[in-house]
Design a protein around this motif. Structure first.
Motif, PDB file in Angstrom:
ATOM      1  N   MET A 233     -62.358   5.135  21.968  1.00 49.40           N
ATOM      2  CA  MET A 233     -63.491   5.713  22.693  1.00 49.40           C
ATOM      3  C   MET A 233     -63.747   4.906  23.960  1.00 49.40           C
ATOM      4  O   MET A 233     -64.725   4.182  24.087  1.00 49.40           O
ATOM      5  CB  MET A 233     -64.727   5.739  21.804  1.00 49.40           C
ATOM      6  N   MET A 234     -62.805   4.995  24.901  1.00 46.11           N
ATOM      7  CA  MET A 234     -62.917   4.294  26.184  1.00 46.11           C
ATOM      8  C   MET A 234     -63.101   5.318  27.294  1.00 46.11           C
ATOM      9  O   MET A 234     -62.467   6.377  27.289  1.00 46.11           O
ATOM     10  CB  MET A 234     -61.669   3.452  26.442  1.00 46.11           C
ATOM     11  N   HIS A 235     -63.974   5.004  28.233  1.00 48.38           N
ATOM     12  CA  HIS A 235     -64.227   5.907  29.355  1.00 48.38           C
ATOM     13  C   HIS A 235     -63.240   5.638  30.474  1.00 48.38           C
ATOM     14  O   HIS A 235     -62.848   4.506  30.730  1.00 48.38           O
ATOM     15  CB  HIS A 235     -65.643   5.696  29.879  1.00 48.38           C
ATOM     16  N   GLY A 236     -62.881   6.730  31.158  1.00 50.21           N
ATOM     17  CA  GLY A 236     -62.098   6.595  32.381  1.00 50.21           C
ATOM     18  C   GLY A 236     -60.639   6.231  32.166  1.00 50.21           C
ATOM     19  O   GLY A 236     -59.992   6.767  31.278  1.00 50.21           O
ATOM     20  N   PRO A 237     -60.203   5.301  32.980  1.00 50.29           N
ATOM     21  CA  PRO A 237     -60.961   4.552  33.998  1.00 50.29           C
ATOM     22  C   PRO A 237     -61.321   5.409  35.204  1.00 50.29           C
ATOM     23  O   PRO A 237     -60.707   6.441  35.452  1.00 50.29           O
ATOM     24  CB  PRO A 237     -59.998   3.429  34.374  1.00 50.29           C
ATOM     25  N   CYS A 238     -62.338   4.934  35.931  1.00 48.96           N
ATOM     26  CA  CYS A 238     -62.792   5.647  37.121  1.00 48.96           C
ATOM     27  C   CYS A 238     -63.166   4.609  38.183  1.00 48.96           C
ATOM     28  O   CYS A 238     -62.826   3.439  38.062  1.00 48.96           O
ATOM     29  CB  CYS A 238     -63.971   6.554  36.786  1.00 48.96           C
ATOM     30  N   GLY A 239     -63.884   5.050  39.206  1.00 47.03           N
ATOM     31  CA  GLY A 239     -64.280   4.126  40.267  1.00 47.03           C
ATOM     32  C   GLY A 239     -63.085   3.694  41.099  1.00 47.03           C
ATOM     33  O   GLY A 239     -62.212   4.495  41.435  1.00 47.03           O
TER      34      GLY A 239
ATOM     35  N   VAL B 279     -55.522   1.010  28.810  1.00 49.27           N
ATOM     36  CA  VAL B 279     -55.862   2.436  28.733  1.00 49.27           C
ATOM     37  C   VAL B 279     -55.430   3.099  30.038  1.00 49.27           C
ATOM     38  O   VAL B 279     -55.938   2.737  31.114  1.00 49.27           O
ATOM     39  CB  VAL B 279     -57.365   2.658  28.501  1.00 49.27           C
ATOM     40  N   ARG B 280     -54.502   4.031  29.942  1.00 49.92           N
ATOM     41  CA  ARG B 280     -54.028   4.777  31.114  1.00 49.92           C
ATOM     42  C   ARG B 280     -53.609   3.834  32.251  1.00 49.92           C
ATOM     43  O   ARG B 280     -54.063   3.960  33.391  1.00 49.92           O
ATOM     44  CB  ARG B 280     -55.080   5.770  31.582  1.00 49.92           C
TER      45      ARG B 280
ATOM     46  N   VAL C 145     -66.531   0.872  27.004  1.00 53.98           N
ATOM     47  CA  VAL C 145     -66.586   1.486  25.679  1.00 53.98           C
ATOM     48  C   VAL C 145     -67.678   2.558  25.645  1.00 53.98           C
ATOM     49  O   VAL C 145     -68.814   2.324  26.063  1.00 53.98           O
ATOM     50  CB  VAL C 145     -66.862   0.423  24.598  1.00 53.98           C
ATOM     51  N   VAL C 146     -67.335   3.742  25.132  1.00 48.53           N
ATOM     52  CA  VAL C 146     -68.290   4.840  24.973  1.00 48.53           C
ATOM     53  C   VAL C 146     -68.993   4.670  23.616  1.00 48.53           C
ATOM     54  O   VAL C 146     -68.334   4.361  22.617  1.00 48.53           O
ATOM     55  CB  VAL C 146     -67.568   6.200  25.034  1.00 48.53           C
ATOM     56  N   PRO C 147     -70.339   4.842  23.525  1.00 50.93           N
ATOM     57  CA  PRO C 147     -71.043   4.714  22.234  1.00 50.93           C
ATOM     58  C   PRO C 147     -70.423   5.633  21.181  1.00 50.93           C
ATOM     59  O   PRO C 147     -70.170   6.806  21.441  1.00 50.93           O
ATOM     60  CB  PRO C 147     -72.475   5.137  22.572  1.00 50.93           C
ATOM     61  N   TYR C 148     -70.186   5.080  20.004  1.00 52.59           N
ATOM     62  CA  TYR C 148     -69.453   5.820  18.980  1.00 52.59           C
ATOM     63  C   TYR C 148     -69.928   5.405  17.597  1.00 52.59           C
ATOM     64  O   TYR C 148     -70.677   4.447  17.427  1.00 52.59           O
ATOM     65  CB  TYR C 148     -67.949   5.558  19.107  1.00 52.59           C
TER      66      TYR C 148
ATOM     67  N   CYS D  41     -61.234  12.674  15.913  1.00 53.76           N
ATOM     68  CA  CYS D  41     -61.326  13.196  17.278  1.00 53.76           C
ATOM     69  C   CYS D  41     -62.247  12.298  18.085  1.00 53.76           C
ATOM     70  O   CYS D  41     -62.918  11.423  17.539  1.00 53.76           O
ATOM     71  CB  CYS D  41     -61.845  14.636  17.286  1.00 53.76           C
ATOM     72  N   HIS D  42     -62.286  12.491  19.381  1.00 56.43           N
ATOM     73  CA  HIS D  42     -63.215  11.766  20.236  1.00 56.43           C
ATOM     74  C   HIS D  42     -64.616  12.311  19.997  1.00 56.43           C
ATOM     75  O   HIS D  42     -64.850  13.516  20.113  1.00 56.43           O
ATOM     76  CB  HIS D  42     -62.839  11.910  21.710  1.00 56.43           C
ATOM     77  N   LEU D  43     -65.571  11.435  19.681  1.00 58.57           N
ATOM     78  CA  LEU D  43     -66.914  11.870  19.331  1.00 58.57           C
ATOM     79  C   LEU D  43     -67.913  10.863  19.872  1.00 58.57           C
ATOM     80  O   LEU D  43     -67.969   9.727  19.423  1.00 58.57           O
ATOM     81  CB  LEU D  43     -67.049  11.998  17.810  1.00 58.57           C
ATOM     82  N   ASN D  44     -68.679  11.288  20.870  1.00 59.54           N
ATOM     83  CA  ASN D  44     -69.700  10.422  21.470  1.00 59.54           C
ATOM     84  C   ASN D  44     -70.986  10.499  20.655  1.00 59.54           C
ATOM     85  O   ASN D  44     -71.481  11.590  20.372  1.00 59.54           O
ATOM     86  CB  ASN D  44     -69.939  10.870  22.914  1.00 59.54           C
ATOM     87  N   VAL D  45     -71.544   9.360  20.254  1.00 54.97           N
ATOM     88  CA  VAL D  45     -72.770   9.295  19.460  1.00 54.97           C
ATOM     89  C   VAL D  45     -73.788   8.440  20.210  1.00 54.97           C
ATOM     90  O   VAL D  45     -73.521   7.286  20.520  1.00 54.97           O
ATOM     91  CB  VAL D  45     -72.515   8.701  18.056  1.00 54.97           C
ATOM     92  N   GLU D  46     -74.957   9.018  20.513  1.00 55.22           N
ATOM     93  CA  GLU D  46     -76.018   8.301  21.208  1.00 55.22           C
ATOM     94  C   GLU D  46     -77.247   8.215  20.321  1.00 55.22           C
ATOM     95  O   GLU D  46     -77.477   9.089  19.469  1.00 55.22           O
ATOM     96  CB  GLU D  46     -76.388   9.015  22.522  1.00 55.22           C
ATOM     97  N   VAL D  47     -78.050   7.199  20.516  1.00 57.94           N
ATOM     98  CA  VAL D  47     -79.316   7.043  19.808  1.00 57.94           C
ATOM     99  C   VAL D  47     -80.414   7.687  20.636  1.00 57.94           C
ATOM    100  O   VAL D  47     -80.696   7.240  21.744  1.00 57.94           O
ATOM    101  CB  VAL D  47     -79.640   5.555  19.559  1.00 57.94           C
ATOM    102  N   CYS D  48     -81.034   8.762  20.126  1.00 60.75           N
ATOM    103  CA  CYS D  48     -82.139   9.434  20.798  1.00 60.75           C
ATOM    104  C   CYS D  48     -83.438   8.954  20.150  1.00 60.75           C
ATOM    105  O   CYS D  48     -83.780   9.387  19.048  1.00 60.75           O
ATOM    106  CB  CYS D  48     -82.021  10.953  20.694  1.00 60.75           C
ATOM    107  N   SER D  49     -84.154   8.080  20.807  1.00 59.83           N
ATOM    108  CA  SER D  49     -85.308   7.437  20.177  1.00 59.83           C
ATOM    109  C   SER D  49     -86.607   7.665  20.922  1.00 59.83           C
ATOM    110  O   SER D  49     -87.599   7.020  20.641  1.00 59.83           O
ATOM    111  CB  SER D  49     -85.061   5.922  20.070  1.00 59.83           C
TER     112      SER D  49
END
Length: 352
Positions: free
Chosen positions: A1-7, A55-56, A65-68, A78-86
């Motif tokens: 669960m890694m983002h990108g890379p970008c920028g 990565v790439r 790292v994407v929250p997971y 599968c790729h699954l993004n999990v966020e805390v909605c508080s």
């Protein structure tokens, strides 16, 4: 669960905006602990431990790292993004996607000349996308949405303070003389208790399960079918008599008027709050339930703030009982410091 890379590592990534920045604000800064952002998702802990993965064709660290959730990743593979909605914005987030309207699609009409200049503003079309399943559903006339069972909101007001609707051209004196306009769900509930044996055996909030409110004649009639859920409109404890009227109606059956023997104890006596609480002390455990529910998921700091709010706005009958019952949850973070009971209590109370 890694983002990108970008920028700078990949300026052409799909997450890049017109300003050359990542829409998701990656890479995130390193953090020693998790903290709550203002009106946003939490800012998660990201250790600067030197771990790097390829990565790439780029070396990425914990800032990417994407929250997971490891369990969900392994379960669904599968790729699954999990966020805390508080925060309360989590509710707004859900409503945004449920009630955002019809599906839409951006289209562009061009000729065969690929080199021709295209004026996107002039050719923009705001269109609705109707997929095959939705088209079939509408053709056959199937229901698109339904709330079941329906929710009925019951009116709550003091004597002579019900809401009256009228048109701007109506003569107010005729409106006052007309008894129909002064009827409300609550006043007709009292009338039904005077004449109907069934009505006297059920609470106000249970009334719509057995009776139907006829808006035309403004009366309750026996229900024949369909199940409903009813709720009495909310009342703030600071409203005084209206709040305690709601409390009374939620626990006492068969009230026939505002001057009824059970209600007169409340509205005729100077110490209204004291008497109503003595009547309902055995059944009103709303504050205990509130703290019990919050202690299941709230951190001790937030739980203490809720306890302080209860003391300030609710004025509980026995604050010491609440403190002793939930002391371990309220002082959990201080107990881990292995302090004495007195020191733990003082630290927790000093915060508020």
């Amino acid at each position: 669960m890694m983002h990108g890379p970008c920028g700078t590592l990949n300026p052409n990534n799909v997450c890049m905006d017109s300003d050359g920045k990542c829409k998701n604000n990656f890479p995130k800064p390193f953090r020693d602990c998790t903290s709550h952002g203002k009106g946003s998702y939490p800012k998660y802990r990201r250790r600067n431990d030197g771990n790097i993965v390829l990565v790439r064709k780029h070396n990425l660290d914990n800032r990417w790292v994407v929250p997971y959730n490891p369990y969900l990743l392994a379960k669904f593979d599968c790729h699954l993004n999990v966020e805390v909605c508080s925060t309360i914005k989590a509710v707004k987030y859900m409503y945004k996607y449920i009630y955002k309207g019809h599906d839409r699609i951006a289209i562009r009409c061009t000729d065969n000349n690929d080199n021709a200049d295209i004026d996107e503003i002039e050719r923009f079309q705001s269109s609705r996308w109707v997929a095959a399943p939705e088209a079939m559903w509408r053709i056959y006339g199937f229901p698109l949405n339904e709330i079941y069972p329906p929710l009925i909101t019951l009116q709550l007001h003091l004597e002579g303070k019900q809401l009256v609707k009228f048109n701007k051209n109506d003569v107010l004196q005729n409106l006052v003389d007309n008894g129909l306009s002064s009827r409300s769900m609550l006043t007709e509930y009292f009338n039904m208790n005077q004449n109907d044996n069934l009505a006297r055996t059920i609470l106000y909030r249970e009334f719509p399960e057995y009776f139907v409110w006829n808006q035309q004649v403004r009366r309750w009639t026996r229900r024949q079918k369909r199940q409903v859920i009813a709720r009495v409109v909310a009342a703030n404890p600071m409203e005084g008599e209206r709040y305690y009227l709601r409390l009374l109606l939620n626990h006492i059956k068969g009230c026939t008027s505002f001057q009824n023997s059970k209600l007169s104890m409340v509205f005729m006596h100077h110490h209204i709050k004291k008497h109503i609480l003595h009547m309902l002390l055995d059944v009103d455990n709303s504050l205990d339930l509130c703290l019990e529910e919050a202690s299941a998921y709230q951190m001790p700091f937030t739980l203490r703030r809720l306890f302080a709010t209860i003391l300030l706005h609710r004025d509980p009958e026995n604050p010491r009982h609440l403190w002793e019952k939930f002391r371990s949850e309220l002082c959990l973070d201080f107990e881990r410091l292995q302090l004495s009971v007195i020191e733990t209590n003082l630290r927790a109370l000093q915060r508020y």
